[in-house]
Every structure is written in structure tokens, then in C-alpha cells.
Design an enzyme around this catalytic site. Structure first.
Site, mmCIF file in Angstrom:
data_model
loop_
_atom_site.group_PDB
_atom_site.id
_atom_site.type_symbol
_atom_site.label_atom_id
_atom_site.label_comp_id
_atom_site.label_asym_id
_atom_site.label_seq_id
_atom_site.Cartn_x
_atom_site.Cartn_y
_atom_site.Cartn_z
ATOM 1 N N HIS A 134 -9.782 5.297 10.321
ATOM 2 C CA HIS A 134 -9.010 4.131 9.875
ATOM 3 C C HIS A 134 -7.510 4.345 10.082
ATOM 4 O O HIS A 134 -6.793 3.437 10.522
ATOM 5 C CB HIS A 134 -9.324 3.858 8.398
ATOM 6 C CG HIS A 134 -8.618 2.670 7.828
ATOM 7 N ND1 HIS A 134 -8.965 1.381 8.146
ATOM 8 C CD2 HIS A 134 -7.576 2.575 6.968
ATOM 9 C CE1 HIS A 134 -8.166 0.538 7.501
ATOM 10 N NE2 HIS A 134 -7.310 1.247 6.779
ATOM 11 N N TRP A 153 0.855 -1.184 0.000
ATOM 12 C CA TRP A 153 0.000 0.000 0.000
ATOM 13 C C TRP A 153 0.895 1.240 0.000
ATOM 14 O O TRP A 153 1.873 1.298 0.732
ATOM 15 C CB TRP A 153 -0.906 -0.010 1.235
ATOM 16 C CG TRP A 153 -1.990 1.007 1.178
ATOM 17 C CD1 TRP A 153 -2.021 2.200 1.841
ATOM 18 C CD2 TRP A 153 -3.205 0.934 0.435
ATOM 19 N NE1 TRP A 153 -3.164 2.875 1.552
ATOM 20 C CE2 TRP A 153 -3.924 2.111 0.677
ATOM 21 C CE3 TRP A 153 -3.742 -0.019 -0.427
ATOM 22 C CZ2 TRP A 153 -5.159 2.371 0.109
ATOM 23 C CZ3 TRP A 153 -4.975 0.235 -0.997
ATOM 24 C CH2 TRP A 153 -5.670 1.413 -0.722
ATOM 25 N N CYS A 189 3.626 2.787 5.001
ATOM 26 C CA CYS A 189 3.246 4.195 4.911
ATOM 27 C C CYS A 189 1.735 4.304 5.057
ATOM 28 O O CYS A 189 0.990 3.688 4.293
ATOM 29 C CB CYS A 189 3.696 4.784 3.577
ATOM 30 S SG CYS A 189 3.136 6.482 3.312
ATOM 31 N N VAL A 190 1.313 5.091 6.042
ATOM 32 C CA VAL A 190 -0.111 5.349 6.241
ATOM 33 C C VAL A 190 -0.312 6.862 6.185
ATOM 34 O O VAL A 190 0.346 7.604 6.919
ATOM 35 C CB VAL A 190 -0.615 4.792 7.590
ATOM 36 C CG1 VAL A 190 -2.122 4.966 7.706
ATOM 37 C CG2 VAL A 190 -0.240 3.325 7.752
ATOM 38 N N ILE A 191 -1.195 7.296 5.305
ATOM 39 C CA ILE A 191 -1.476 8.717 5.139
ATOM 40 C C ILE A 191 -2.893 8.984 5.628
ATOM 41 O O ILE A 191 -3.837 8.287 5.250
ATOM 42 C CB ILE A 191 -1.306 9.140 3.666
ATOM 43 C CG1 ILE A 191 0.140 8.858 3.223
ATOM 44 C CG2 ILE A 191 -1.662 10.616 3.485
ATOM 45 C CD1 ILE A 191 0.386 9.005 1.746
ATOM 46 N N SER A 195 0.063 -1.879 5.827
ATOM 47 C CA SER A 195 0.855 -1.665 7.038
ATOM 48 C C SER A 195 0.353 -2.483 8.222
ATOM 49 O O SER A 195 1.137 -2.877 9.081
ATOM 50 C CB SER A 195 0.873 -0.176 7.388
ATOM 51 O OG SER A 195 1.599 0.531 6.406
ATOM 52 N N THR A 237 -11.328 9.412 7.736
ATOM 53 C CA THR A 237 -11.951 8.499 8.701
ATOM 54 C C THR A 237 -10.929 8.088 9.761
ATOM 55 O O THR A 237 -9.727 8.295 9.590
ATOM 56 C CB THR A 237 -12.468 7.230 7.995
ATOM 57 O OG1 THR A 237 -11.340 6.469 7.534
ATOM 58 C CG2 THR A 237 -13.372 7.575 6.812
ATOM 59 N N ARG A 294 9.853 12.366 3.280
ATOM 60 C CA ARG A 294 10.554 11.402 4.133
ATOM 61 C C ARG A 294 11.023 10.162 3.368
ATOM 62 O O ARG A 294 11.640 9.279 3.938
ATOM 63 C CB ARG A 294 9.630 10.996 5.281
ATOM 64 C CG ARG A 294 9.436 12.115 6.282
ATOM 65 C CD ARG A 294 8.137 11.998 7.072
ATOM 66 N NE ARG A 294 8.032 13.068 8.054
ATOM 67 C CZ ARG A 294 7.674 14.321 7.773
ATOM 68 N NH1 ARG A 294 7.379 14.677 6.531
ATOM 69 N NH2 ARG A 294 7.607 15.238 8.726
ATOM 70 N N GLU A 341 -0.539 -5.452 8.184
ATOM 71 C CA GLU A 341 0.006 -6.804 8.044
ATOM 72 C C GLU A 341 1.510 -6.880 8.297
ATOM 73 O O GLU A 341 2.096 -7.966 8.270
ATOM 74 C CB GLU A 341 -0.311 -7.351 6.648
ATOM 75 C CG GLU A 341 -1.779 -7.643 6.415
ATOM 76 C CD GLU A 341 -2.614 -6.407 6.107
ATOM 77 O OE1 GLU A 341 -3.814 -6.422 6.434
ATOM 78 O OE2 GLU A 341 -2.080 -5.416 5.563
#
Length: 143
Positions: free
Chosen positions: A76, A10, A68-70, A44, A74, A115, A46
Site C-alpha cells: 500500500h 492521516w 506523510c506516508v509511513i 496523501s 503491505t 523531519r 487525495e
């Protein structure tokens, strides 16, 4: 030294750049290709499972977990970040080899790009250095 890298698919435009940074830094420090094992997981969340499986089934001295989580609209984002962070923390507290936290959590894609080789450097590089240092730490205790 043998390294495992678990990388999230992802946001691969970001995680791929982080992966390249980590691998290039390991190679600059003399690590050969055959001592770097890279496996992907869907997201992420997992990363913990992937790192745990690698810890149990692969001959590695450290694992780098890259994701990476953006932030979106929500909650989530909060759940994924918290779950992945707690999971990696648990692996470090209970496992026999270090798992390096390479999860980028940002509010925008631009912050993530900064980053992942942008104006703030590449956090993948930093993760590779941390992995090398943690292996040295573990080995120093086992002598």
C-alpha cells in the site's frame, strides 16, 4: 503572495507539525494570515485532488501539498507514494501555478518525526521557502 496549503489528516501528528512549520515560515517572510488558505484531505492519495481543486477554485499563487506516508507490511505504501507523487508532478507539468511537494515518505515514525521538527529540521519550512521562490520565479517571467 497568496498561498494554498492542502494537508493530509492521516498521520496528523506529523502533517500538523509540517503545516505549522510551513505557516510559521510564511509568516516570518511577511505573509499575512488572510493570504494563507489551509484545507485538509483524508490522506496523501487525495492531495492531488485537493491541490487541483484549490488550483481551479481559489485565488492562490502557489500550493503546498503536505502529507506523510509511513511504510507498513503491505505494498500500500508504494501505491500511495507513487500515486501522490505522479499526481503532483502532473499538476506541475500542466497547471498554471506551482504545487510544492511536501510528502514525507519514511520507513518509520521516528524518521517522520525527525523531519517534522526533529533532529533533521522541519520539511514544512523548506516547502514554504520553495513556494515563495517559485512564485518569484513565475512572476519574474511575467514581467
Amino acid at each position: 503572495m497568496k498561498f494554498g496549503i492542502v494537508v493530509s489528516e492521516w498521520n496528523f501528528n506529523i502533517t500538523g507539525a509540517l503545516l505549522n512549520g510551513a505557516v510559521n515560515t510564511l509568516k516570518k517572510h511577511g505573509v499575512k494570515d488572510e493570504n494563507i488558505l489551509v484545507k485538509t484531505v483524508p490522506g496523501s492519495f487525495e492531495l492531488t485532488f485537493g491541490a487541483n481543486q484549490m488550483m481551479e477554485n481559489c485565488d492562490v499563487d502557489a500550493i503546498i501539498a503536505i502529507g506523510c506516508v509511513i511504510k507498513g507490511d503491505t505494498p500500500h505504501f508504494d501505491y500511495v507514494c507513487m500515486g501522490a507523487t505522479q499526481g503532483i508532478t502532473e499538476l506541475n507539468a500542466t497547471g498554471d501555478i506551482p504545487v510544492i511537494y511536501g510528502l514525507i515518505t519514511t520507513n518509520t515514525m521516528e524518521q517522520a518525526e525527525d523531519r517534522a521538527g526533529g533532529k533533521l529540521g522541519n520539511k514544512g519550512d523548506e516547502c514554504a521557502i520553495s513556494a515563495i521562490k517559485m512564485i518569484d520565479f513565475v512572476w519574474s517571467l511575467n514581467k
